[in-house]
Design an enzyme around this catalytic site. Structure first.
Site, short mmCIF file in Angstrom:
data_model
loop_
_atom_site.label_atom_id
_atom_site.label_comp_id
_atom_site.label_asym_id
_atom_site.label_seq_id
_atom_site.Cartn_x
_atom_site.Cartn_y
_atom_site.Cartn_z
CB VAL A 163 5.21 -3.50 7.40
CG1 VAL A 163 5.71 -4.67 6.57
CG2 VAL A 163 6.24 -2.38 7.37
CD GLU A 201 7.96 -3.50 2.23
OE1 GLU A 201 7.67 -4.64 1.84
OE2 GLU A 201 8.13 -2.55 1.44
CG PHE A 202 13.60 -1.92 1.09
CD1 PHE A 202 14.75 -1.60 1.81
CD2 PHE A 202 13.48 -3.20 0.58
CE1 PHE A 202 15.75 -2.54 2.00
CE2 PHE A 202 14.48 -4.15 0.77
CZ PHE A 202 15.62 -3.82 1.47
CG LEU A 203 6.42 -0.01 3.57
CD1 LEU A 203 6.13 1.08 4.58
CD2 LEU A 203 5.19 -0.87 3.40
CE LYS A 210 14.05 -1.85 6.68
NZ LYS A 210 13.37 -0.85 5.88
CB CYS A 257 12.30 2.60 10.04
SG CYS A 257 10.87 1.56 9.72
CE LYS A 298 7.23 9.22 5.93
NZ LYS A 298 8.00 8.54 4.93
NE ARG A 304 5.41 3.39 14.90
CZ ARG A 304 5.24 2.22 14.27
NH1 ARG A 304 5.58 1.10 14.85
NH2 ARG A 304 4.74 2.20 13.05
N1 NAD Z 1 6.61 1.30 9.40
C1 NAD Z 1 7.49 1.32 8.41
O1 NAD Z 1 7.61 2.30 7.68
C2 NAD Z 1 8.37 0.13 8.15
C3 NAD Z 1 9.06 0.04 6.94
C4 NAD Z 1 9.87 -1.08 6.70
C5 NAD Z 1 9.99 -2.06 7.68
N2 NAD Z 1 9.32 -1.93 8.86
C6 NAD Z 1 9.44 -3.01 9.85
O2 NAD Z 1 8.27 -3.81 9.78
C7 NAD Z 1 7.91 -4.29 11.08
C8 NAD Z 1 6.50 -3.86 11.42
O3 NAD Z 1 6.46 -2.45 11.48
P1 NAD Z 1 5.08 -1.64 11.54
O4 NAD Z 1 5.43 -0.21 11.50
O5 NAD Z 1 4.15 -2.20 10.52
O6 NAD Z 1 4.58 -2.07 13.00
P2 NAD Z 1 3.18 -1.72 13.69
O7 NAD Z 1 3.49 -1.51 15.13
O8 NAD Z 1 2.47 -0.66 12.92
O9 NAD Z 1 2.34 -3.08 13.52
C9 NAD Z 1 2.62 -4.26 14.18
C10 NAD Z 1 1.31 -5.01 14.35
O10 NAD Z 1 1.58 -6.33 14.80
C11 NAD Z 1 0.53 -6.72 15.68
N3 NAD Z 1 0.95 -7.89 16.46
C12 NAD Z 1 1.76 -7.97 17.55
N4 NAD Z 1 1.89 -9.25 17.94
C13 NAD Z 1 1.15 -10.02 17.09
C14 NAD Z 1 0.89 -11.40 16.96
N5 NAD Z 1 1.42 -12.30 17.80
N6 NAD Z 1 0.11 -11.80 15.95
C15 NAD Z 1 -0.43 -10.92 15.09
N7 NAD Z 1 -0.25 -9.61 15.17
C16 NAD Z 1 0.55 -9.15 16.14
C17 NAD Z 1 0.27 -5.45 16.50
O11 NAD Z 1 -0.96 -5.48 17.14
C18 NAD Z 1 0.36 -4.39 15.38
O12 NAD Z 1 -0.90 -4.17 14.79
C19 NAD Z 1 8.98 -3.75 12.03
O13 NAD Z 1 9.98 -4.71 12.17
C20 NAD Z 1 9.52 -2.55 11.29
O14 NAD Z 1 10.84 -2.23 11.65
C21 NAD Z 1 8.50 -0.87 9.11
#
Ligand code: NAD
Length: 440
Positions: free
Chosen positions: A11, A149-151, A202, A258, A318, A325
């Site tokens: 995201v 975020e909805f991606l 969300k 998610c 997928k 995950r």
């Molecule tokens: N992956 C998806 O498809 C998706 C879609 C919509 C919403 N979300 C939400 O978005 C959020 C992030 O998801 P994601 O899949 O991108 O997570 P991710 O695990 O891919 O990325 C999280 C990142 O945050 C970093 N991080 C941790 N602590 C930190 C700090 N103190 N400072 C800076 N960076 C730090 C980690 O090292 C990691 O790179 C979650 O809440 C998730 O539910 C995810």
């Protein structure tokens, strides 16, 4: 605008790149040094279509660093996009979000808007705002805005550039106007709500989609018993605009970062407030069982998998992503290995990470064909295009061509005339090889 993004995962990185693309000066912060080193060299640390191209196109407006202090001091807006994984009891682990909140309170030296993109339980944005204000080290004004975020992974860049809506949960006119300014170059409808409604939008969206998947999976299982074909059923249902054809594909259940955690989190939150969400609970239970569906079917042919060579096609949750995950493969492959099978697996992007995640060894294959050769049974777990495009003949190199397709990749008619057994989800068994006998 000068924007900082905390977290460069699926995201955060996509958000940073898209915000740079629409004209902002963006600094992406992460605690993962390897990730940041790669990003500094314009190397994309995740597999996400279109992301490397858009990143290199906008590289002059992007900075990557692990030094949050320097960045949060001057940012006009700080997006929080760190992970919010589930805890053992299903509730949400907010420790990463609060670490960033702490850092903002400590380092921010100018008025700024904190934008929470991470998916967080209803009421969290209010608490984060109170927490930051209470711990501020400098005399500034901050406001927290919820911007879920909805991606979808695999189409994340397109989803963000051409999304169906931007949801902004803001409590003041000023915050609304800052968010409108940030997104003014993305031609998308903006829905303004209060913070709690944005947080709920969300969860309700994700849980509804998860429910839709679990619903069609239950219907699929009943179709098998009653002789209906779930593909036809879903087609007939999906043409009704009130229902729609998306998220109506039967399979071995949803995974990813998610749906599993967001269903459990809302269910936990409901229970916490003495209000059980029975539909969400059912979606979770159906999904857990569905992941085992292929194993149950395979046991019709083999009581045990001991001594068998098993081809596994697809490991990621997928196609279009390297993310594992909550992938059904993480449930299925350990069962096969525990039973004593030799697993030969193919996945274009997920294999190395998969090996790190499981106990036991699997053989990596460069192509689906290599995995299939001399196998006693095959499990299809992800519908990557190169797997969907396999001709029935490709399976005939197996020692026993018994195919367990968890993603309904092939038409039954295509499989029918061949000397194989083809089991899928919510459809009858196909293939001429129904009499292939097992000797164990
Ligand atoms: N992956 C998806 O498809 C998706 C879609 C919509 C919403 N979300 C939400 O978005 C959020 C992030 O998801 P994601 O899949 O991108 O997570 P991710 O695990 O891919 O990325 C999280 C990142 O945050 C970093 N991080 C941790 N602590 C930190 C700090 N103190 N400072 C800076 N960076 C730090 C980690 O090292 C990691 O790179 C979650 O809440 C998730 O539910 C995810």
């Amino acid at each position: 605008m000068k924007i900082a993004i905390a977290g460069t995962g699926y995201v955060g990185l996509v958000t940073g790149v898209v915000l740079a693309h629409i004209g902002h000066e963006v600094t992406c912060v992460d605690i993962d040094k390897d990730k940041i080193e790669k990003l500094k060299k314009c190397e994309c640390p995740i597999f996400e279509p279109d992301l490397p191209e858009l990143m290199s196109k906008n590289f002059d407006k992007l900075t990557f660093t692990t030094d949050c202090a320097k960045v949060y001091t001057t940012a006009e807006a700080i997006f929080i996009a760190v992970g919010t994984p589930e805890k053992k009891d299903g509730s949400t682990n907010l420790s990463y979000v609060y670490t960033v909140a702490d850092q903002i309170a400590k380092y921010a030296m100018r008025d700024c808007t904190v934008v929470v993109k991470s998916t967080v339980p209803i009421g969290t944005n209010d608490k984060i705002e109170q927490y930051i204000i209470k711990n501020l080290k400098h005399n500034i004004s901050i406001e927290v805005v919820s911007n879920p975020e909805f991606l979808s992974q695999g189409t994340a860049v397109k989803d963000m550039l051409y999304g169906s809506r931007i949801v902004i949960g803001a409590e003041t006119v000023k915050a609304k106007s800052i968010m409108s300014e940030i997104y003014k170059n993305l031609n998308q409808p903006i829905i303004f709500t209060n913070r709690r409604s944005a947080e709920m939008i969300k969860y309700a969206s994700n849980d509804f989609l998860a429910l839709k998947i679990s619903f069609i999976n239950e219907i699929a299982n009943l179709c098998e018993v009653l002789g209906a074909d779930v593909e036809d059923v879903a087609r007939g249902m999906g043409m009704d605009p009130r229902i729609g054809d998306k998220f109506l594909r039967a399979g071995i259940g949803y995974g990813g970062s998610c749906f599993p955690k967001d269903t459990k989190a809302l269910h936990w939150l409901g229970n916490y407030h003495d209000h059980e969400l029975k539909t969400v609970k059912a979606a979770i239970e159906v999904n857990e069982n569905q992941k085992l569906r292929l194993i149950k079917k395979a046991r019709k042919y083999y009581d045990t998998f001991e001594g068998l060579t098993i081809a596994v096609l697809g490991l990621t949750f997928k196609p279009g992503t390297d993310d594992l995950r909550e992938a059904p493969s993480l449930t299925i492959v350990p069962i096969l290995l525990d039973d004593g099978a030799t697993v030969k697996a193919y996945d274009p992007y997920g294999i190395n990470r998969f090996k790190q995640k499981i106990n036991g060894d699997i053989i990596s294959c460069e192509t689906p064909e290599e995995a299939l050769k001399d196998a006693d049974i095959c499990f299809i777990l992800t519908e990557w295009p190169e797997i969907v495009e396999l001709e029935p003949e490709a399976f005939l190199t197996m020692r026993r061509p018994i195919i367990m397709d968890g993603r309904n990749c092939y038409r039954l008619e295509a499989m029918e005339g061949h000397d194989l057994i083809y089991e899928s989800i919510g459809r009858k068994t196909a293939g001429k090889g129904k009499t292939i006998l097992t000797d164990n």
